[in-house]
Design a protein around this motif. Structure first.
Motif, PDB file in Angstrom:
ATOM      1  N   LYS A  86      67.219  14.930  32.717  1.00 32.79           N
ATOM      2  CA  LYS A  86      66.546  15.243  33.973  1.00 32.79           C
ATOM      3  C   LYS A  86      67.032  16.586  34.481  1.00 32.79           C
ATOM      4  O   LYS A  86      68.200  16.731  34.840  1.00 32.79           O
ATOM      5  N   ALA A  87      66.139  17.542  34.509  1.00 35.84           N
ATOM      6  CA  ALA A  87      66.496  18.872  35.005  1.00 35.84           C
ATOM      7  C   ALA A  87      66.305  18.923  36.502  1.00 35.84           C
ATOM      8  O   ALA A  87      65.384  18.324  37.039  1.00 35.84           O
ATOM      9  N   PRO A  88      67.192  19.619  37.218  1.00 32.67           N
ATOM     10  CA  PRO A  88      67.000  19.790  38.653  1.00 32.67           C
ATOM     11  C   PRO A  88      65.677  20.476  38.944  1.00 32.67           C
ATOM     12  O   PRO A  88      65.155  21.234  38.118  1.00 32.67           O
ATOM     13  N   PRO A  89      65.079  20.217  40.119  1.00 24.83           N
ATOM     14  CA  PRO A  89      63.757  20.785  40.419  1.00 24.83           C
ATOM     15  C   PRO A  89      63.703  22.289  40.303  1.00 24.83           C
ATOM     16  O   PRO A  89      62.730  22.848  39.817  1.00 24.83           O
ATOM     17  N   GLN A  90      64.770  22.974  40.749  1.00 20.95           N
ATOM     18  CA  GLN A  90      64.738  24.430  40.710  1.00 20.95           C
ATOM     19  C   GLN A  90      64.668  24.930  39.272  1.00 20.95           C
ATOM     20  O   GLN A  90      63.968  25.890  38.956  1.00 20.95           O
ATOM     21  N   GLN A  91      65.395  24.248  38.352  1.00 17.03           N
ATOM     22  CA  GLN A  91      65.386  24.666  36.955  1.00 17.03           C
ATOM     23  C   GLN A  91      64.061  24.320  36.296  1.00 17.03           C
ATOM     24  O   GLN A  91      63.600  25.018  35.398  1.00 17.03           O
ATOM     25  N   GLN A  92      63.422  23.214  36.720  1.00 13.46           N
ATOM     26  CA  GLN A  92      62.151  22.836  36.130  1.00 13.46           C
ATOM     27  C   GLN A  92      61.087  23.879  36.404  1.00 13.46           C
ATOM     28  O   GLN A  92      60.224  24.131  35.573  1.00 13.46           O
ATOM     29  N   ARG A  93      61.126  24.511  37.572  1.00 12.39           N
ATOM     30  CA  ARG A  93      60.135  25.535  37.863  1.00 12.39           C
ATOM     31  C   ARG A  93      60.307  26.744  36.964  1.00 12.39           C
ATOM     32  O   ARG A  93      59.352  27.448  36.664  1.00 12.39           O
ATOM     33  N   ARG A 138      74.721  28.529  41.399  1.00 12.51           N
ATOM     34  CA  ARG A 138      74.936  29.180  42.682  1.00 12.51           C
ATOM     35  C   ARG A 138      74.599  28.188  43.789  1.00 12.51           C
ATOM     36  O   ARG A 138      73.523  27.591  43.783  1.00 12.51           O
ATOM     37  N   GLU A 139      75.526  27.999  44.711  1.00 11.08           N
ATOM     38  CA  GLU A 139      75.297  27.072  45.807  1.00 11.08           C
ATOM     39  C   GLU A 139      74.154  27.555  46.699  1.00 11.08           C
ATOM     40  O   GLU A 139      73.852  28.747  46.779  1.00 11.08           O
ATOM     41  N   TYR A 254      72.363  18.880  50.225  1.00 15.28           N
ATOM     42  CA  TYR A 254      71.363  19.457  49.308  1.00 15.28           C
ATOM     43  C   TYR A 254      71.799  20.844  48.840  1.00 15.28           C
ATOM     44  O   TYR A 254      71.550  21.219  47.689  1.00 15.28           O
ATOM     45  N   LEU A 255      72.435  21.608  49.710  1.00 14.35           N
ATOM     46  CA  LEU A 255      72.904  22.934  49.314  1.00 14.35           C
ATOM     47  C   LEU A 255      73.997  22.844  48.258  1.00 14.35           C
ATOM     48  O   LEU A 255      74.143  23.745  47.427  1.00 14.35           O
ATOM     49  N   LEU A 256      74.764  21.746  48.273  1.00 18.37           N
ATOM     50  CA  LEU A 256      75.818  21.537  47.282  1.00 18.37           C
ATOM     51  C   LEU A 256      75.331  20.797  46.038  1.00 18.37           C
ATOM     52  O   LEU A 256      76.094  20.639  45.080  1.00 18.37           O
ATOM     53  N   GLY A 257      74.089  20.317  46.056  1.00 20.79           N
ATOM     54  CA  GLY A 257      73.553  19.590  44.913  1.00 20.79           C
ATOM     55  C   GLY A 257      73.967  18.142  44.855  1.00 20.79           C
ATOM     56  O   GLY A 257      73.742  17.476  43.842  1.00 20.79           O
ATOM     57  N   PHE A 258      74.556  17.599  45.927  1.00 22.79           N
ATOM     58  CA  PHE A 258      75.000  16.211  45.910  1.00 22.79           C
ATOM     59  C   PHE A 258      73.829  15.242  45.812  1.00 22.79           C
ATOM     60  O   PHE A 258      73.982  14.125  45.291  1.00 22.79           O
ATOM     61  N   ASN A 259      72.664  15.627  46.300  1.00 22.37           N
ATOM     62  CA  ASN A 259      71.516  14.744  46.234  1.00 22.37           C
ATOM     63  C   ASN A 259      71.124  14.438  44.803  1.00 22.37           C
ATOM     64  O   ASN A 259      70.688  13.324  44.481  1.00 22.37           O
ATOM     65  N   GLU A 260      71.280  15.407  43.879  1.00 27.61           N
ATOM     66  CA  GLU A 260      70.961  15.192  42.475  1.00 27.61           C
ATOM     67  C   GLU A 260      71.917  14.178  41.852  1.00 27.61           C
ATOM     68  O   GLU A 260      71.517  13.327  41.041  1.00 27.61           O
TER      69      GLU A 260
END
Length: 265
Positions: A86-93, A138-139, A254-260
């Motif tokens: 599962k790629a993070p949304p930002q990387q999927q774009r 990058r945070e 979300y800025l730290l990526g904890f939601n993922e």
């Protein structure tokens, strides 16, 4: 007697054989053949693989031939089904091989005042693949965008002169805990590069004299042959600052990526 008995048995055998042949012909007439089923749109189609139902139409070009894609999830056993990463949304774009995603959504919180406007908007983190896993490259940041008002015009702003200041999660904590006594944050966009010190930005947060709110002031200094300074300030009420703090608190995970991490379990 013996001749009559043999003739009777031969007659019975012929009758049974005839009935068996008639029964077989009747059943074949009612049941469609398995190995000779051609697609109705082409008489020249030939089956490949017998009863599997895979056909090749010799009368059509290969460009018009549609073949069902291979689905590894259906082919693999239940216990060995491949699990795609599962790629993070930002990387999927950023991945050109993925399917088109819905249009990106943008949101901000704006504070309009007589001297200028202040926009608060999130900037999500970026991700990087490392050894098959995804790590934060990058945070994320909270972007503050200032624009001055146009002189002698009511609620008209000059966006060509806007100033931007990005806040890290630690700086968000400083603003939320130190706004009552005031604080200054200093940024050098050209840090550790050839343009270090050429442009510097300072964000100041201080309470108003009547204690009814806060001044958010950004000052940009450009150094070259001459030193030029641009300053924009916006007065923020206590209610508006409460909304900003709520946005800060909600955005930090979300800025730290904890939601993922939480969603991945």
């Amino acid at each position: 007697m013996l001749t009559s008995h043999c003739a009777s048995r031969a007659s019975n055998f012929l009758q049974v054989t005839r009935r068996w042949c008639l029964t077989r012909e009747y059943s074949q007439a009612r049941s469609p053949p398995l190995h000779n089923s051609y697609p109705p749109h082409s008489a020249a189609a030939k089956p490949l693989g017998g009863h599997l139902g895979v056909f090749k139409d010799n009368t059509q070009s290969s460009a018009n031939f549609q073949q069902q894609p291979y689905d590894s999830r259906k082919a693999a056993p239940q216990g060995n089904r491949p699990m795609p990463a599962k790629a993070p949304p930002q990387q999927q774009r950023q991945n050109a091989n993925t399917a088109p995603l819905p249009p990106r959504r943008f949101a901000d919180y704006r504070i309009y005042k007589g001297k200028g406007v202040l926009c608060v908007m999130p900037r999500m983190p970026t991700w990087q693949e490392r050894a098959g896993d995804w790590v934060i490259e990058r945070e994320g940041k909270i972007q503050l965008e200032f624009a001055p008002s146009v002189p002698n015009q009511t609620r008209v702003y000059d966006w060509s002169k806007k100033q931007i200041f990005h806040l890290s999660v630690t700086e968000l904590g400083e603003i939320m805990t130190s706004a009552e006594r005031g604080l200054d944050l200093f940024h050098d966009p050209g840090m550790k590069s050839n343009t270090q010190g050429f442009v510097t930005k300072t964000l100041s947060v201080s309470p108003t004299a009547d204690k009814k709110g806060y001044f958010f002031t950004i000052q940009s200094t450009k150094r070259g042959d001459d030193v030029s300074k641009e300053r924009i300030f916006v007065q923020v009420s206590h209610a508006e600052f409460a909304v900003m703090k709520s946005i800060f608190n909600y955005s930090i995970p979300y800025l730290l990526g904890f939601n993922e991490i939480v969603q991945a379990g």
